[in-house]
Motif scaffolding. Structure first.
Motif, PDB file in Angstrom:
ATOM      1  N   CYS A  57       2.930   1.388  -8.676  1.00 38.17           N
ATOM      2  CA  CYS A  57       2.268   0.244  -8.715  1.00 38.17           C
ATOM      3  C   CYS A  57       2.168  -0.418  -7.509  1.00 38.17           C
ATOM      4  CB  CYS A  57       2.140  -0.671  -9.988  1.00 38.17           C
ATOM      5  SG  CYS A  57       1.840   0.079 -11.523  1.00 38.17           S
ATOM      6  N   GLY A  58       1.244  -1.119  -7.273  1.00 36.38           N
ATOM      7  CA  GLY A  58       1.360  -2.163  -5.907  1.00 36.38           C
ATOM      8  C   GLY A  58       2.088  -3.339  -6.205  1.00 36.38           C
ATOM      9  N   GLY A  73      -3.276  -0.775  -9.223  1.00 36.33           N
ATOM     10  CA  GLY A  73      -2.929  -1.872  -8.097  1.00 36.33           C
ATOM     11  C   GLY A  73      -2.156  -2.915  -8.632  1.00 36.33           C
ATOM     12  N   ASN A 125      -1.842   2.889  -3.676  1.00 35.28           N
ATOM     13  CA  ASN A 125      -0.920   3.262  -4.582  1.00 35.28           C
ATOM     14  C   ASN A 125      -0.828   4.234  -5.672  1.00 35.28           C
ATOM     15  OD1 ASN A 125       1.061   0.731  -3.678  1.00 35.28           O
ATOM     16  ND2 ASN A 125      -0.796  -0.242  -3.847  1.00 35.28           N
ATOM     17  N   HIS A 153       0.951  -1.350   0.001  1.00 34.66           N
ATOM     18  CA  HIS A 153       0.055  -0.026  -0.071  1.00 34.66           C
ATOM     19  C   HIS A 153       0.766   1.347  -0.040  1.00 34.66           C
ATOM     20  CE1 HIS A 153       0.675   0.748   4.276  1.00 34.66           C
ATOM     21  NE2 HIS A 153       0.709  -0.387   4.412  1.00 34.66           N
ATOM     22  N   ASN A 198      -6.710   2.701  -5.428  1.00 38.00           N
ATOM     23  CA  ASN A 198      -5.410   3.128  -6.230  1.00 38.00           C
ATOM     24  C   ASN A 198      -5.638   4.121  -7.207  1.00 38.00           C
ATOM     25  OD1 ASN A 198      -3.601   0.787  -5.189  1.00 38.00           O
ATOM     26  ND2 ASN A 198      -5.224  -0.569  -5.981  1.00 38.00           N
ATOM     27  N   GLY A 208      -0.839  -0.197  -9.208  1.00 40.83           N
ATOM     28  CA  GLY A 208      -1.073  -0.986  -8.128  1.00 40.83           C
ATOM     29  C   GLY A 208      -0.403  -2.196  -8.137  1.00 40.83           C
ATOM     30  N   TYR A 245      -3.540  -1.248  -2.050  1.00 38.88           N
ATOM     31  CA  TYR A 245      -4.424  -0.273  -1.820  1.00 38.88           C
ATOM     32  C   TYR A 245      -3.631   1.075  -1.954  1.00 38.88           C
ATOM     33  CZ  TYR A 245      -3.702  -0.719   3.150  1.00 38.88           C
ATOM     34  OH  TYR A 245      -2.782  -1.094   4.287  1.00 38.88           O
ATOM     35  N   ASN A 294     -11.125   2.581  -7.485  1.00 39.40           N
ATOM     36  CA  ASN A 294      -9.673   2.860  -7.993  1.00 39.40           C
ATOM     37  C   ASN A 294     -10.014   4.237  -8.853  1.00 39.40           C
ATOM     38  OD1 ASN A 294      -7.803   0.584  -7.247  1.00 39.40           O
ATOM     39  ND2 ASN A 294      -9.634  -0.538  -7.906  1.00 39.40           N
TER      40      ASN A 294
END
Length: 645
Positions: free
Chosen positions: A371-372, A418, A391, A366, A437, A399, A389, A460
């Protein structure tokens, strides 16, 4: 005469008094010396490697000495330096409480020994960084404990020296590493504090079965700036196997926090890795490194970066706040994540490039700038049961991104996905919760044959550009610009399967299949409250993509035959596609899709009207008609036979 006797008596009393006083003073002096020695030993051995260490240089009882050179076992004993002990496990030779300062040679050098020995409580100063503090070559059974070693080439260097222990030392200001072990298996490196070294703080090279734990490494790797080296991290493990790296703290390094390079089988767990200039954890050309229960945060690039590394499980880590000072990924790998791309912000939580057959499970990823999870040129990875989450809210990125499952970060402000794949193939994205995200939840770009199933993807795209889920196969790549995030975005990606996901409250489409994407299947998903300002929750301008048995909360769910499927198709933006079999109710987890057809009960009463029977069971009507005809023929033949007789 009386005065003479009195004078003699006084003299005798004075002599007795002073002798007694001297004895008492001597006893007290010895007691104080013993107390000081005990207190110093207690203090040194109670050092906590996670706190600012007590410096041995403050102890006034150290013995000034020239450097020691020990060529064999005999040099420890009476024919050599005559150290205390006999070289056994219970009574090791003790090299203890020495202060050695010299710039012209190694301060303690030992070769070709098997006797047990201990180097402890020493202060070793190399002055001008040209030589080692302690050097062991072909040595076993050594313990190096509670020493302060600084301003050398390396503080401690072991080569071809197995079964040694390095513990609770303070090592700093060396031109290379604080600790280097080369071809020295079965060693223990624990509870050391290593800082301000130009190379790595701790470097294990070509060694097997080594435990590295409870160490604190910080501000190492200065060479990463003005004289770049491949190994300039807090802790580096290279060309080794069966290594355990746990309970360490690595922070504020000028390069990576921890590097695992060219190695097979390791456990990396319970480490705290933060505020390093580059990646938190960098895995390069390595296999079977189990990465779990780590806290990785605030690093300048990615949280975890896998480069050309396969078969590594990444489980139950918390990875957050990475990349806020530069471009990068939280988790990155060619297989499971994506590679760092330049731009404002943009560090990924997990980045893979290229890396295959890795499992990313049960992680909390997070508030990374990019990006995640980002997968680039990565195949056959599993991204399962992660919370991803927040991101991308401070920089560009995704994310979760991968060429098969995620996408690569694109330059620009805002917009972290994400999960991002670009390009990546044959990856599974399952049972994740992907929300809040800045970009899309899942974005597939140029990624084929991926599976997106059982995910919750929501909220998102309200803080930046991008998509909820994006991939060339199942999602789409991040778009540069403000606003707008899809639940799932594919651009262009082919032959991906999107099943049983809950996709809701995303700022743009719940799913966007864009730019010549072909052969994707979108089936048994719940779409609701997406693209509230538009006319449809889905977009498709590709070719041959199938939408079937999805629930759409904005659809007219009239169902006159009550089969659970709406009578009218659901229109999809972007072309002529539609969901011809939209479901009338939310699809529950593990629901069979498509739903089983309803069966109609057939009456066994043959007296019912043929019109009613034909509506419910036309096959039965035919059977009855044929049976009646046969019975009629039999009856007629019987009558004819009777007449002839």
């Amino acid at each position: 005469m009386k005065h003479g006797k009195m004078t003699l008596l006084i003299l005798i009393l004075l002599i007795v008094f002073f002798q007694t006083a001297n004895q008492v003073t001597g006893m007290e002096t010895n007691k104080c010396q013993e107390d000081n020695k005990w207190q110093k030993s207690l203090l040194l051995r109670s050092i906590d490697s996670y706190q600012e260490l007590f410096h041995i240089s403050s102890i006034s009882v150290l013995i000034q000495s020239t450097p020691f050179y020990i060529a064999n076992d005999s040099a420890f004993g009476p024919t050599g330096y005559n150290f205390t002990g006999n070289g056994t496990l219970g009574a090791p030779y003790e090299i203890d409480n020495y202060n050695i300062t010299d710039s012209s040679q190694i301060l303690i050098e030992i070769h070709n020994t098997t006797a047990f020995f201990e180097i402890s409580n020493c202060l070793l100063n190399g002055i001008n960084n040209d030589h080692y503090g302690i050097f062991l070559s072909s040595v076993t059974h050594g313990t190096i404990v509670n020493n302060e070693i600084h301003h050398g080439d390396r503080s401690i260097y072991l080569i071809d020296s197995p079964n040694n222990t390095l513990s609770t030392n303070t090592l700093y200001n060396n031109t290379k590493q604080g600790i280097l072990t080369h071809a020295s298996p079965d060693c223990i490196i624990n509870s050391n504090t290593v800082f301000n070294n130009r190379g790595s703080g701790i470097f294990v090279w070509d060694s097997g079965n080594v435990d590295v734990f409870n160490n604190t490494a910080y501000k190492n790797g200065i060479n990463a700036f003005n004289d770049p080296e491949k190994y300039s991290s807090g802790i580096t493990i290279s060309a080794s196997s069966d290594i355990s790296i746990y309970n360490n703290t690595s922070h504020d390094s000028y390069d990576n926090g921890i590097i695992v390079d060219n190695f097979n089988t390791a456990n990396v767990f319970n480490n705290s890795v933060y505020n390093n200039h580059a990646n938190g954890l960098y895995i390069y050309e390595s296999e079977y490194a189990a990465i779990y229960n780590n806290s990785i945060h605030g690093n300048g690039a990615n949280g975890i970066y896998l480069n050309n590394s396969n078969n590594n499980p990444i489980d139950n880590n918390e990875i957050y706040g990475n990349g806020n000072t530069g471009a990068g990924s939280g988790i990155t790998s060619n297989n499971l994540l994506l590679s760092i791309q330049t731009g404002a912000g943009g560090g990924h939580g997990i980045y893979l490039d290229p890396s295959n057959h890795n499992n990313i499970t049960n992680n909390e990823v997070h508030d990374n700038a990019g990006c995640g999870v980002f997968l680039e040129n990565s195949e056959y990875n599993i991204i399962d049961n992660n919370d991803i989450y927040g991101n991308g809210n401070t920089g560009a990125g995704s994310g979760i991104t991968s060429n098969p499952i995620l996408f690569s970060i694109q330059t620009g402000a805002g917009g972290g996905h994400g999960i991002y794949l670009d390009p990546s193939y044959h990856n599974n994205i399952t049972n994740n919760v992907v929300y809040d995200n800045a970009g899309s939840g899942v974005f597939l770009e140029n990624s084929d044959d991926n599976l997106i199933e059982g995910n919750d993807i929501y909220g998102n795209g309200y803080n930046g550009a991008g998509s909820g889920i994006v991939s060339n196969n199942l999602l789409f790549s991040i778009q540069v610009g403000a606003g707008g995030g899809h639940g799932i975005y594919l651009d262009p990606s082919n032959n991906n399967g999107i099943f049983n996901n809950n996709v809701y409250n995303n700022s743009w489409y719940g799913i966007n299949i864009n730019t010549s994407s072909e052969g994707n299947t979108v089936e048994c998903n719940n779409f609701y409250q997406n693209n509230l300002e538009g006319e449809s929750q889905a977009y498709d301008n590709g070719v041959g993509n199938l939408f079937a048995y999805n629930f759409w909360d904005d659809h007219d769910n009239t169902d006159e035959d009550e089969d659970g499927i709406a009578d009218n198709p659901y229109a999809i933006d972007g072309g002529n596609n539609e969901d011809a079999t939209p479901m009338t109710e939310l699809i529950q987890p593990d629901t069979r899709c498509p739903p089983p057809e309803k069966t109609t009960e057939v009456s066994t009463d043959l007296t019912e009207s043929t019109s009613e029977t034909s509506e419910e069971a036309p096959g039965l009507t035919v059977f009855i008609a044929i049976s009646s005809l046969v019975m009629t023929i039999i009856a007629v033949r019987a009558k004819i036979k009777a007449r002839k007789s």
